[in-house]
Design a protein around this motif. Structure first.
Motif, PDB file in Angstrom:
ATOM      1  N   SER B 102      35.492  74.924  15.113  1.00 58.07           N
ATOM      2  CA  SER B 102      36.886  74.555  14.901  1.00 58.07           C
ATOM      3  C   SER B 102      37.027  73.827  13.578  1.00 58.07           C
ATOM      4  O   SER B 102      36.139  73.065  13.184  1.00 58.07           O
ATOM      5  CB  SER B 102      37.388  73.657  16.035  1.00 58.07           C
ATOM      6  OG  SER B 102      38.742  73.279  15.824  1.00 58.07           O
ATOM      7  N   CYS B 104      38.804  70.806  12.050  1.00 61.21           N
ATOM      8  CA  CYS B 104      39.313  69.587  12.653  1.00 61.21           C
ATOM      9  C   CYS B 104      39.788  68.639  11.569  1.00 61.21           C
ATOM     10  O   CYS B 104      39.105  68.475  10.544  1.00 61.21           O
ATOM     11  CB  CYS B 104      38.218  68.869  13.452  1.00 61.21           C
ATOM     12  SG  CYS B 104      37.378  69.875  14.662  1.00 61.21           S
ATOM     13  N   SER B 112      38.467  63.091  15.278  1.00 58.99           N
ATOM     14  CA  SER B 112      39.024  64.240  16.002  1.00 58.99           C
ATOM     15  C   SER B 112      37.846  65.012  16.580  1.00 58.99           C
ATOM     16  O   SER B 112      36.917  65.339  15.839  1.00 58.99           O
ATOM     17  CB  SER B 112      39.838  65.141  15.073  1.00 58.99           C
ATOM     18  OG  SER B 112      41.001  64.479  14.623  1.00 58.99           O
ATOM     19  N   CYS B 114      36.320  68.191  19.168  1.00 63.64           N
ATOM     20  CA  CYS B 114      36.519  69.449  19.877  1.00 63.64           C
ATOM     21  C   CYS B 114      35.257  69.712  20.681  1.00 63.64           C
ATOM     22  O   CYS B 114      34.175  69.836  20.108  1.00 63.64           O
ATOM     23  CB  CYS B 114      36.775  70.584  18.895  1.00 63.64           C
ATOM     24  SG  CYS B 114      36.811  72.225  19.647  1.00 63.64           S
ATOM     25  N   ASP B 141      40.056  68.682   6.261  1.00 64.68           N
ATOM     26  CA  ASP B 141      40.193  69.726   7.275  1.00 64.68           C
ATOM     27  C   ASP B 141      38.944  70.594   7.277  1.00 64.68           C
ATOM     28  O   ASP B 141      39.001  71.780   7.000  1.00 64.68           O
ATOM     29  CB  ASP B 141      41.450  70.552   6.956  1.00 64.68           C
ATOM     30  CG  ASP B 141      41.828  71.509   8.075  1.00 64.68           C
ATOM     31  OD1 ASP B 141      42.567  72.479   7.804  1.00 64.68           O
ATOM     32  OD2 ASP B 141      41.367  71.306   9.204  1.00 64.68           O
ATOM     33  N   ARG B 143      35.687  72.640   8.648  1.00 64.36           N
ATOM     34  CA  ARG B 143      35.435  73.503   9.809  1.00 64.36           C
ATOM     35  C   ARG B 143      33.947  73.473  10.136  1.00 64.36           C
ATOM     36  O   ARG B 143      33.094  73.711   9.280  1.00 64.36           O
ATOM     37  CB  ARG B 143      35.878  74.941   9.562  1.00 64.36           C
ATOM     38  CG  ARG B 143      35.800  75.818  10.811  1.00 64.36           C
ATOM     39  CD  ARG B 143      36.449  77.176  10.603  1.00 64.36           C
ATOM     40  NE  ARG B 143      36.517  77.925  11.836  1.00 64.36           N
ATOM     41  CZ  ARG B 143      35.540  78.716  12.301  1.00 64.36           C
ATOM     42  NH1 ARG B 143      34.426  78.854  11.614  1.00 64.36           N
ATOM     43  NH2 ARG B 143      35.668  79.351  13.457  1.00 64.36           N
ATOM     44  N   TYR B 164      40.106  69.033  23.477  1.00 66.62           N
ATOM     45  CA  TYR B 164      40.252  68.233  22.276  1.00 66.62           C
ATOM     46  C   TYR B 164      40.661  66.798  22.624  1.00 66.62           C
ATOM     47  O   TYR B 164      41.331  66.554  23.641  1.00 66.62           O
ATOM     48  CB  TYR B 164      41.350  68.836  21.369  1.00 66.62           C
ATOM     49  CG  TYR B 164      41.314  70.352  21.338  1.00 66.62           C
ATOM     50  CD1 TYR B 164      42.009  71.086  22.292  1.00 66.62           C
ATOM     51  CD2 TYR B 164      40.557  71.030  20.392  1.00 66.62           C
ATOM     52  CE1 TYR B 164      41.956  72.473  22.307  1.00 66.62           C
ATOM     53  CE2 TYR B 164      40.501  72.419  20.391  1.00 66.62           C
ATOM     54  CZ  TYR B 164      41.200  73.134  21.348  1.00 66.62           C
ATOM     55  OH  TYR B 164      41.135  74.511  21.358  1.00 66.62           O
ATOM     56  N   PHE B 173      43.807  70.787  15.027  1.00 69.61           N
ATOM     57  CA  PHE B 173      42.698  71.719  15.266  1.00 69.61           C
ATOM     58  C   PHE B 173      43.185  73.139  14.999  1.00 69.61           C
ATOM     59  O   PHE B 173      44.210  73.567  15.547  1.00 69.61           O
ATOM     60  CB  PHE B 173      42.207  71.595  16.707  1.00 69.61           C
ATOM     61  CG  PHE B 173      41.778  70.199  17.066  1.00 69.61           C
ATOM     62  CD1 PHE B 173      42.706  69.277  17.544  1.00 69.61           C
ATOM     63  CD2 PHE B 173      40.461  69.792  16.911  1.00 69.61           C
ATOM     64  CE1 PHE B 173      42.323  67.981  17.861  1.00 69.61           C
ATOM     65  CE2 PHE B 173      40.069  68.504  17.232  1.00 69.61           C
ATOM     66  CZ  PHE B 173      40.997  67.590  17.703  1.00 69.61           C
ATOM     67  N   ARG B 176      40.058  78.138  15.750  1.00 67.34           N
ATOM     68  CA  ARG B 176      39.224  77.750  16.891  1.00 67.34           C
ATOM     69  C   ARG B 176      38.556  78.962  17.511  1.00 67.34           C
ATOM     70  O   ARG B 176      39.226  79.938  17.841  1.00 67.34           O
ATOM     71  CB  ARG B 176      40.078  77.025  17.934  1.00 67.34           C
ATOM     72  CG  ARG B 176      40.710  75.733  17.431  1.00 67.34           C
ATOM     73  CD  ARG B 176      41.750  75.242  18.412  1.00 67.34           C
ATOM     74  NE  ARG B 176      43.042  75.879  18.227  1.00 67.34           N
ATOM     75  CZ  ARG B 176      43.958  75.964  19.189  1.00 67.34           C
ATOM     76  NH1 ARG B 176      43.704  75.489  20.399  1.00 67.34           N
ATOM     77  NH2 ARG B 176      45.132  76.540  18.947  1.00 67.34           N
TER      78      ARG B 176
END
Lengths: 179, 183
Positions: B102, B104, B112, B114, B141, B143, B164, B173, B176
């Motif tokens: 993901s 995040c 954050s 996942c 951001d 991944r 999450y 997110f 994904r």
């Protein structure tokens, strides 16, 4: 063997071509659940096991050479032929703007084989700077050319790019799929 | 096809009578337990399901590239604007290989996360030790992906779904993806 009209199948032929070949099938060789089947050589297969190890402790290093942390590993020993798939995951931080690395070493258990593949940045998890950030990430690699069939030990190793900063590592996991 | 249990093939000796029953049990039924016999669908793998037993298993993926947000500090499958969280249902033995990925982000300097939960034959709550974690870095951001051999599964139909949470602020997110291999 190939049958021909008018021939008899002898006990020896049945035993070699039917019984013994049935004894090489997956169902015959299956001993444990959750294993997968892989090829060991010409006309030979066996069950293989995905191994896993974990260390949750939060530990640190300032070493610029790959090293062990206070809690060794994670590590696993696998029996394999010539190829392994290695999956690592770790939550990684650096106390400054330097990089923290998580890689692994692969070594033959039998020292007479003398195989050692040292940790490398090219297959590492790398947290590059971002002071105080604790990202949890993973990496995957296929390592071929192992001199099997033999047992090999895979162990995670750690370092930082600059000893003036401290690398912190936690939630460490290792999965190895031997082929 | 009903699978009959494997039995050790007979050993022939000179003068033996080879009966229909011996053929059916020692040859036919054993051939019906081989990989080609149980293979029904391309792209599956063959795994062991016990002593002298094998089974066909699937590798299933779940995808949702749409971005969604949450401010929940406990794990949730629901993201605002994010649609249905990726899930994968497989028939398995007592283990699964789970791969999660993901992008995040966090709106401030909090985490954050996942991770994944399991339902069906097994009940397993999402856990930080198995998560992808983006630690702060306002606006970043990245991944990431992690994998896990998940043991202690109850054999049967198991559904794995991404969930999450954040430690504070708003987590976003996107992109994904989830892959699950039944073992």
């Amino acid at each position: 063997m190939t049958a021909a009209s008018g021939t008899y199948i002898t006990p020896a032929q049945f035993n070699v071509h039917v019984r013994d070949n049935l004894l090489e099938t997956e169902a015959a060789g299956a001993q444990n659940a959750t294993r997968f089947w892989a090829v060991d050589g010409p006309n030979r297969t066996s069950e293989h096991r995905i191994m896993e190890s974990q260390v949750s402790a939060t530990e640190t290093t300032t070493s610029q050479e790959y090293t062990d942390l206070a809690s060794y590993g994670p590590s696993v020993t696998v029996a394999c032929n010539s190829l392994v798939l290695i999956f690592t995951a770790c939550q990684v931080a650096n106390s400054a703007s330097n990089a923290s690395y998580v890689s692994y070493e692969v070594a033959s258990v039998d020292e007479t084989i003398g195989f050692l593949n040292e940790p490398k940045a090219s297959r590492a998890i790398i947290q590059d700077g971002g002071t105080g950030r604790h990202n949890r990430m993973g990496s995957m690699a296929a390592l071929s050319g192992l001199p099997g069939p033999a047992d090999f030990k895979v162990a995670m190793k750690y370092r930082v790019s600059n000893s003036v900063s401290t690398g912190t590592f936690q939630k460490r996991r290792l999965n190895v799929m031997p082929l | 096809m009903v699978l009959i249990a494997w039995s050790t093939p007979p050993t022939a000796a000179a003068g033996d009578t080879f009966t229909a029953s011996m053929w059916n049990t020692g040859v036919r039924d054993n051939l019906n337990m081989t990989a080609p016999a149980i293979a029904t669908t391309a792209g599956r793998i063959i795994v062991t399901s016990g002593v002298n037993a094998v089974a066909q298993r699937a590798v299933v993926d779940g995808i949702n590239d749409t971005g969604g947000t949450t401010t929940s500090t406990s794990y949730t499958a629901t993201l605002s604007g994010g649609g249905t969280s990726p899930s994968a249902t497989v028939t398995s033995g007592t283990a699964l290989m789970v791969f999660i990925n993901s992008a995040c982000a966090n709106s401030a300097t909090n985490w954050s996360l996942c991770a994944y939960a399991i339902s069906g034959a097994t009940t397993f709550a999402a856990n930080d030790v198995l998560a992808v974690i983006q630690d702060g870095g306002s606006g970043k951001d990245d991944r990431f992906g992690v994998s896990n051999l998940h043991q202690g599964i109850t054999a049967g139909s198991n559904t794995v779904q991404l969930q999450y949470r954040v430690t504070g602020s708003t987590g976003t997110f996107t992109k994904r993806r989830l892959q699950v291999m039944g073992l």
